[in-house]
Write an enzyme that holds these catalytic residues in place. Structure first.
Site, PDB file in Angstrom:
ATOM      1  N   ASN A  54     -14.416  29.283 -23.280  1.00  0.00           N
ATOM      2  CA  ASN A  54     -14.549  30.747 -23.347  1.00  0.00           C
ATOM      3  C   ASN A  54     -13.469  31.280 -24.273  1.00  0.00           C
ATOM      4  O   ASN A  54     -12.693  30.510 -24.837  1.00  0.00           O
ATOM      5  CB  ASN A  54     -14.466  31.357 -21.944  1.00  0.00           C
ATOM      6  CG  ASN A  54     -13.179  30.972 -21.251  1.00  0.00           C
ATOM      7  OD1 ASN A  54     -12.096  31.290 -21.710  1.00  0.00           O
ATOM      8  ND2 ASN A  54     -13.298  30.255 -20.144  1.00  0.00           N
ATOM      9  N   ASP A  93     -16.705  28.107 -16.004  1.00  0.00           N
ATOM     10  CA  ASP A  93     -17.470  28.088 -14.755  1.00  0.00           C
ATOM     11  C   ASP A  93     -18.410  26.892 -14.646  1.00  0.00           C
ATOM     12  O   ASP A  93     -18.762  26.469 -13.567  1.00  0.00           O
ATOM     13  CB  ASP A  93     -18.288  29.380 -14.632  1.00  0.00           C
ATOM     14  CG  ASP A  93     -17.399  30.564 -14.304  1.00  0.00           C
ATOM     15  OD1 ASP A  93     -16.414  30.353 -13.568  1.00  0.00           O
ATOM     16  OD2 ASP A  93     -17.659  31.671 -14.810  1.00  0.00           O
ATOM     17  N   LYS A 108     -21.057  10.605 -29.693  1.00  0.00           N
ATOM     18  CA  LYS A 108     -21.406  11.888 -30.313  1.00  0.00           C
ATOM     19  C   LYS A 108     -22.933  12.016 -30.281  1.00  0.00           C
ATOM     20  O   LYS A 108     -23.632  11.181 -30.872  1.00  0.00           O
ATOM     21  CB  LYS A 108     -20.878  11.939 -31.748  1.00  0.00           C
ATOM     22  CG  LYS A 108     -21.236  13.235 -32.444  1.00  0.00           C
ATOM     23  CD  LYS A 108     -20.620  13.334 -33.819  1.00  0.00           C
ATOM     24  CE  LYS A 108     -21.101  14.578 -34.504  1.00  0.00           C
ATOM     25  NZ  LYS A 108     -21.995  14.390 -35.616  1.00  0.00           N
ATOM     26  N   PHE A 122      -7.785  36.428 -10.648  1.00  0.00           N
ATOM     27  CA  PHE A 122      -8.182  37.388 -11.688  1.00  0.00           C
ATOM     28  C   PHE A 122      -9.697  37.400 -11.761  1.00  0.00           C
ATOM     29  O   PHE A 122     -10.311  36.328 -11.755  1.00  0.00           O
ATOM     30  CB  PHE A 122      -7.632  36.954 -13.053  1.00  0.00           C
ATOM     31  CG  PHE A 122      -6.297  37.549 -13.367  1.00  0.00           C
ATOM     32  CD1 PHE A 122      -5.171  37.171 -12.661  1.00  0.00           C
ATOM     33  CD2 PHE A 122      -6.178  38.498 -14.374  1.00  0.00           C
ATOM     34  CE1 PHE A 122      -3.932  37.731 -12.952  1.00  0.00           C
ATOM     35  CE2 PHE A 122      -4.948  39.057 -14.671  1.00  0.00           C
ATOM     36  CZ  PHE A 122      -3.817  38.676 -13.957  1.00  0.00           C
ATOM     37  N   LYS A 142     -15.059  38.792  -4.334  1.00  0.00           N
ATOM     38  CA  LYS A 142     -14.407  37.539  -4.740  1.00  0.00           C
ATOM     39  C   LYS A 142     -13.191  37.236  -3.866  1.00  0.00           C
ATOM     40  O   LYS A 142     -12.880  36.079  -3.622  1.00  0.00           O
ATOM     41  CB  LYS A 142     -13.988  37.606  -6.211  1.00  0.00           C
ATOM     42  CG  LYS A 142     -15.109  37.155  -7.135  1.00  0.00           C
ATOM     43  CD  LYS A 142     -14.720  37.121  -8.576  1.00  0.00           C
ATOM     44  CE  LYS A 142     -15.982  36.976  -9.429  1.00  0.00           C
ATOM     45  NZ  LYS A 142     -15.739  37.153 -10.840  1.00  0.00           N
ATOM     46  N   LYS A 178     -13.270  33.740  -2.048  1.00  0.00           N
ATOM     47  CA  LYS A 178     -12.304  32.724  -2.462  1.00  0.00           C
ATOM     48  C   LYS A 178     -11.119  32.627  -1.505  1.00  0.00           C
ATOM     49  O   LYS A 178     -10.341  31.689  -1.583  1.00  0.00           O
ATOM     50  CB  LYS A 178     -11.816  33.011  -3.876  1.00  0.00           C
ATOM     51  CG  LYS A 178     -12.972  32.973  -4.880  1.00  0.00           C
ATOM     52  CD  LYS A 178     -12.504  32.940  -6.302  1.00  0.00           C
ATOM     53  CE  LYS A 178     -13.690  32.954  -7.247  1.00  0.00           C
ATOM     54  NZ  LYS A 178     -13.606  31.923  -8.270  1.00  0.00           N
TER      55      LYS A 178
HETATM   56  N1  CTP Z   1     -11.455  30.235 -10.893  1.00  0.00           N
HETATM   57  C1  CTP Z   1     -11.070  28.965 -10.466  1.00  0.00           C
HETATM   58  N2  CTP Z   1     -11.893  27.911 -10.657  1.00  0.00           N
HETATM   59  C2  CTP Z   1     -13.080  28.066 -11.271  1.00  0.00           C
HETATM   60  C3  CTP Z   1     -13.494  29.344 -11.694  1.00  0.00           C
HETATM   61  C4  CTP Z   1     -12.639  30.410 -11.514  1.00  0.00           C
HETATM   62  O1  CTP Z   1      -9.994  28.832  -9.911  1.00  0.00           O
HETATM   63  N3  CTP Z   1     -13.850  27.025 -11.426  1.00  0.00           N
HETATM   64  C5  CTP Z   1     -10.544  31.363 -10.654  1.00  0.00           C
HETATM   65  C6  CTP Z   1     -10.039  32.052 -11.912  1.00  0.00           C
HETATM   66  O2  CTP Z   1      -8.817  31.494 -12.341  1.00  0.00           O
HETATM   67  C7  CTP Z   1      -9.853  33.483 -11.443  1.00  0.00           C
HETATM   68  C8  CTP Z   1     -10.864  33.643 -10.331  1.00  0.00           C
HETATM   69  O3  CTP Z   1     -11.248  32.332  -9.943  1.00  0.00           O
HETATM   70  O4  CTP Z   1      -8.588  33.691 -10.877  1.00  0.00           O
HETATM   71  C9  CTP Z   1     -12.090  34.419 -10.663  1.00  0.00           C
HETATM   72  O5  CTP Z   1     -12.732  33.859 -11.786  1.00  0.00           O
HETATM   73  P1  CTP Z   1     -14.152  34.376 -12.240  1.00  0.00           P
HETATM   74  O6  CTP Z   1     -14.609  33.538 -13.389  1.00  0.00           O
HETATM   75  O7  CTP Z   1     -14.129  35.853 -12.424  1.00  0.00           O
HETATM   76  O8  CTP Z   1     -14.974  34.087 -10.922  1.00  0.00           O
HETATM   77  P2  CTP Z   1     -16.144  33.128 -10.620  1.00  0.00           P
HETATM   78  O9  CTP Z   1     -16.001  32.634  -9.252  1.00  0.00           O
HETATM   79  O10 CTP Z   1     -16.250  32.099 -11.678  1.00  0.00           O
HETATM   80  O11 CTP Z   1     -17.384  34.126 -10.658  1.00  0.00           O
HETATM   81  P3  CTP Z   1     -18.315  34.617 -11.869  1.00  0.00           P
HETATM   82  O12 CTP Z   1     -19.668  34.155 -11.490  1.00  0.00           O
HETATM   83  O13 CTP Z   1     -18.182  36.107 -11.865  1.00  0.00           O
HETATM   84  O14 CTP Z   1     -17.811  34.010 -13.158  1.00  0.00           O
END
Ligand code: CTP
Length: 406
Positions: A207, A276, A286, A321, A335, A339
């Site tokens: 990203n 994600d 490759k 975050f 969240k 979480k």
């Molecule tokens: N995070 C994490 N591990 C992942 C994805 C996210 O620890 N595999 C943490 C990020 O560091 C951040 C928080 O989760 O502090 C929220 O991340 P975000 O991408 O907004 O949340 P997601 O659970 O991935 O939800 P979304 O579907 O909105 O992407």
């Protein structure tokens, strides 16, 4: 600001007139103010204006004869508790980023040991110039702080970013910097940057996270007295000086590093943008382009935040975050529940906020409650405001101070 020693460096831009208001405001708040000007700044406002407003002689010439003995630039740099460069021109930013010292103003910066703030002012095209961006990033990497310029009507007649922050905002940033080191003895673990999830030998999913927000948090925590460990993925900006720093690349590596470091920390701030999804299968070589295209099966990466929140002890605080599109407040609250963390920092994706921008507008949630809204500020300012709020809102566990018995 009472009795605080503030050195204002005024460089040569039209916004130099606003520096007069800044000096006046600082004096009204009780600060002791001295002013150094660049030669170019004296073309915009006379030194006499600043002499009257600050109540002190104004210097601009490195080689001017002096009544008192001593080296002026060193004396000024040692005297100051904070230095504010306002306005900071593109030229001055470039010179300070490269350690130039060819006039009094740049020499003072080169000799400074106290926190240095810069309030840039320039035309929008210049502010967005890649060379200026590089120089700003270099200075941020050296721990210099920026009071971000605002957007609006510029002296050149155009509208855009580059207008010097208002004097009130600059004074606010300086005031906050004098807040007591309220993370003394706290062990803070910060994650920053993005992760890369391999598709094959040469390709990956990732990203656009730059690492700016996480690094700003790490730097601010350290300035507030914390001992800081950093786990960071790929980033676009220099890594700040912290107590320990571990570089990782994939979400699996980040999970391992965070899980290892978590038991020793009192406060975890997960600012990293963990990818994600990761490709489901392994492609050790490759992959060939083929003619029909390919289908990529993705599976979710391990949720690091949820995993460590599930293991946290009563006296550990965990902050996540959330990056959302407009109106993400409910999602941020959800969240926190999902979480199991204590706080969630909500950022919204826009041109001036989110991954790539140097500014941000964040809302901090504790459980269901909204406890802070920053407005549009630099990421550096946002970081200080978040940490200030968390440290005043929570009883953070601290390493006890050593008592020396006589
Ligand atoms: N995070 C994490 N591990 C992942 C994805 C996210 O620890 N595999 C943490 C990020 O560091 C951040 C928080 O989760 O502090 C929220 O991340 P975000 O991408 O907004 O949340 P997601 O659970 O991935 O939800 P979304 O579907 O909105 O992407």
């Amino acid at each position: 600001m009472k009795e605080k020693k503030i050195l204002c460096i005024v460089t040569g831009g039209i916004a130099a007139y606003k520096a007069a208001f800044l000096v006046r405001l600082l004096k009204q708040r009780g600060a002791l103010v001295r002013v150094v000007m660049s030669k170019a700044a004296t073309e915009f406002v006379t030194p006499l204006t600043f002499e009257v407003l600050s109540g002190n002689p104004v210097s601009w010439d490195l080689f001017a004869p002096r009544d008192e003995p001593g080296v002026e630039h060193v004396e000024l740099a040692t005297w100051a508790e904070r230095i504010i460069v306002a306005p900071a021109t593109a030229d001055f930013i470039s010179k300070s980023a490269h350690g130039a010292a060819d006039d009094l103003a740049s020499t003072v910066i080169a000799a400074a040991r106290c926190p240095v703030y810069l309030a840039p002012a320039m035309n929008a095209g210049m502010w967005e110039n890649p060379a200026v961006k590089r120089n700003v990033a270099l200075l941020e990497g050296d721990g210099r702080r920026f009071v971000e310029p605002g957007s609006g009507e510029l002296a050149c007649g155009k509208t855009g970013p580059g207008r010097m922050a208002e004097p009130e905002e600059i004074v606010g940033a300086l005031e906050r910097s004098f807040a007591p080191g309220n993370l003394d003895g706290v062990r803070v673990l910060v994650t920053a940057g993005r992760t890369e999830e391999d598709i094959d030998l040469v390709r990956y999913i990732s990203n656009r996270s730059s690492g700016r927000m996480g690094f700003a948090i790490a730097r601010a925590a350290r300035e507030m007295g914390a001992s800081v460990s950093l786990v960071y993925g790929p980033v676009d900006v220099p890594v700040p000086e912290v107590d320990s720093a571990k570089s990782v690349r994939t979400s699996a590596e980040m999970k391992r590093a965070v899980t290892m470091a978590f038991p020793r920390c009192n406060l975890l701030i997960m600012a990293a943008a963990v990818a994600d999804f990761m490709p489901a299968g392994k492609n050790p070589g490759k992959m060939k382009r083929g003619v029909k295209g390919i289908e990529l099966e993705l599976r979710p990466t391990p949720d690091i935040l949820a995993s460590v929140s599930g293991k946290k002890k009563k006296d550990q605080i965990v902050v996540g975050f959330a990056l959302e599109e407009k109106g993400g407040e409910e999602k941020a609250r959800e969240k926190i529940r999902k979480k199991g963390c204590d706080y969630m920092v909500l950022n919204v994706i826009s041109e001036t906020t989110g991954f790539v921008a140097t500014t941000n507008r964040v809302t901090l949630f504790k459980g269901n409650r909204k406890v802070l809204e920053t407005g549009l500020v630099s990421k550096v300012e946002a970081a200080s405001m978040i940490l200030d709020k968390i440290s005043s809102d929570t009883r953070l566990k601290r390493k006890p101070k050593r008592v020396v018995r006589e």
